[in-house]
Design a protein around this motif. Sequence first.
Motif, PDB file in Angstrom:
ATOM      1  N   ALA A   1      -8.400   7.422   3.042  1.00 46.34           N
ATOM      2  CA  ALA A   1      -8.807   6.086   2.592  1.00 46.34           C
ATOM      3  C   ALA A   1     -10.288   5.851   2.911  1.00 46.34           C
TER       4      ALA A   1
ATOM      5  N   SER B   1     -15.608   0.354   2.439  1.00 47.03           N
ATOM      6  CA  SER B   1     -17.065   0.132   2.525  1.00 47.03           C
ATOM      7  C   SER B   1     -17.363  -1.342   2.314  1.00 47.03           C
TER       8      SER B   1
ATOM      9  N   ALA C   1     -14.751  -2.976  -0.037  1.00 49.54           N
ATOM     10  CA  ALA C   1     -14.141  -2.244  -1.151  1.00 49.54           C
ATOM     11  C   ALA C   1     -13.183  -1.214  -0.565  1.00 49.54           C
ATOM     12  N   PHE C   2     -11.976  -1.135  -1.139  1.00 50.64           N
ATOM     13  CA  PHE C   2     -10.929  -0.243  -0.625  1.00 50.64           C
ATOM     14  C   PHE C   2     -10.636   0.819  -1.681  1.00 50.64           C
ATOM     15  N   GLU C   3     -10.654   2.078  -1.237  1.00 50.10           N
ATOM     16  CA  GLU C   3     -10.340   3.202  -2.133  1.00 50.10           C
ATOM     17  C   GLU C   3      -9.399   4.165  -1.408  1.00 50.10           C
TER      18      GLU C   3
ATOM     19  N   GLU D   1     -11.508  -4.863  -4.263  1.00 43.22           N
ATOM     20  CA  GLU D   1     -12.348  -5.515  -3.262  1.00 43.22           C
ATOM     21  C   GLU D   1     -11.623  -6.745  -2.735  1.00 43.22           C
TER      22      GLU D   1
ATOM     23  N   CYS E   1      -3.178   2.936  -4.732  1.00 42.91           N
ATOM     24  CA  CYS E   1      -3.764   1.768  -5.400  1.00 42.91           C
ATOM     25  C   CYS E   1      -5.081   2.142  -6.063  1.00 42.91           C
ATOM     26  N   ASP E   2      -5.396   1.439  -7.135  1.00 39.34           N
ATOM     27  CA  ASP E   2      -6.729   1.549  -7.709  1.00 39.34           C
ATOM     28  C   ASP E   2      -7.734   0.891  -6.760  1.00 39.34           C
ATOM     29  N   ARG E   3      -8.998   1.235  -6.899  1.00 38.34           N
ATOM     30  CA  ARG E   3     -10.045   0.619  -6.077  1.00 38.34           C
ATOM     31  C   ARG E   3      -9.997  -0.905  -6.249  1.00 38.34           C
TER      32      ARG E   3
END
Length: 603
Positions: free
Chosen positions: A345, A348, A324-326, A277, A273-275
């Motif tokens: 993963a 933050s 925020a998920f990356e 929130e 997935c793209d970053r």
Amino acid sequence: MESNELKTRISQKLKSQGVEPDSDRIEAMINRLVNEFGVPPTEAERTILQDILKEHGKQMPKPAPPSSGDSAPIADLVPGEWVAIEGKVVSVADPPSPAVAQTGVIADSSGAVRFVIFAKNAPALLRKGAWYRLESAVVDEFRGQVNLKVHSGTTITPIDEDRTLEPVITRIADLSPGIASVQAKVVQNWDVRHERMQQTGLLGDESGVVKFIVWKGESDTLLEQDQVYTIRYGAVDEYNGRLTITVDPASCTRQDEADIEVVSRQGAEEEVCDRFEGKIISLEPSLSDAITESGVVATPEGAYAFTVWANAGIPPLEQGGWYAFEGVTKGIFRGAQRISLGEGAVVSPVEDRPLPPPGITPVAELAPGIASIRVKLVQEWESRSDRMLQTGLVGDESGIVKFVIWNGEGSEKLAENTVYTFFYSVIEEYNGRLSVNLTQATALPEEEAEMEVSRGGSVISGALVHIASGSGIVKRCPEEGCNRVLSRQNFCPIHEFKPDFRYDLRIRGTLDDGQSARNILLPREVVESLFSMTLAEAQDIAENQPLGADEVIRQLADRALGRYLSVTGRSFEDLYIANEAAWITVDHAKQTDLLNRAGGESA
């Protein structure tokens, strides 16, 4: 085995004993035993042969004891034959029912096969790791797979010599139902959702991936993610067209120096997935050491169920917090998109902000994923698991759907006559049917609200022209999630002998409106309403009348056949399942009016 094939085999065996076969009678006996009573074809064959030979003053011939050199390779076993084999017992398992003394897998250099030893007149049980010669064992078929039946007439001879046995490694893409050995990497660990299950997930090699299961047993060992193993003699089963391999960690060899490039780890089943929130809507405790947390995360564009794997090393998330998920991946689980937070993963905290309220989805428009619904309790079912707090049906003006609430902190049962709005409930698909998991959904009860729940479907009418076998009072399998109708011998096609069955009442029949005929199913509630016969009354008849269950179906048929019914329900495949039904009676006023207009007289 086809009936014609079985009839031919029986006829040939009778001829070999000097008895002229009566094909019509043999066919009738096969139909009665196999089709009506559900007797396995091999057992039916033995019974028919025994009965006919006895009538002619003959006895069943005993298979000639094979000599030491004529054992059959396990890979060449064919259902219907009596064989001698020599092999090593590579696994044994707990018996699935009191009727079974032992099950397991026996292997030679050509392959492996599951065996079963029934409790009645069982010969000696087999020891895991030992070599044996089995003479006069019967090869049959169970769930479409070759199975070796060890019975009271089987001669079991231990072989003291310890022979070399190396399994044949099969590529995952080449797996088929049966027994197989693979060399594969643990690609994913999944959330364990059954109390008997110790671990589940995905195995992969250069040819593909396959789901694996480790059941709870003597070993507490778990397979490590990203580790390569040689897995010996796993049972490969097929369900709904998908294969699953059952793994015994004690039979696995860890390959520390090996690595495998799995072709589909980031392929069609998962994508990065793209970053993004999102806000953590709910969190639920993990049932597996491989998982630290799971729950629901919502974004302004939508919401997803998520899983945090232990190898991700992500600190505990806070319910209600924004993050925020990356580096996370998105895959499909039970028809719904699910986000995985594994190794690599990054999560933050970010600034809190208002989240737009989610829209309400009508029940009729639900699809796998996350949805908010406004519904009312329609029917509560008996829970069949200690983990389950409540289950049944909820509905709104557009339709009804199954729901589940699992036991857990803060879980509460739904109250009758109360309308609820559930925000962010999890919608899952299993066997083509949707269910709503309300465990972690945010519930808003509306005590004063009213709602007319629609059961959906349409209305058909006609004369009940046929009542099929399997109607009346039936016995159902008590295993969780099974509910199949048992045979007269209390056998479930999946869970075998089930003496602790439960009763149910139903009618399967045919409704004819003069232009077309429809197969219908009237469930217990409808039958009780139509015939004023409760399940308890039917059970009393079945247990105390000379004809037993046949008396129940006789009474129902006397009251129903030829009468006109109006049935409200919905179609499922070729069956029309009733929610409600009512007898259609003559409207004497309308009849009189028609006769008057026709110039006739009323009867």
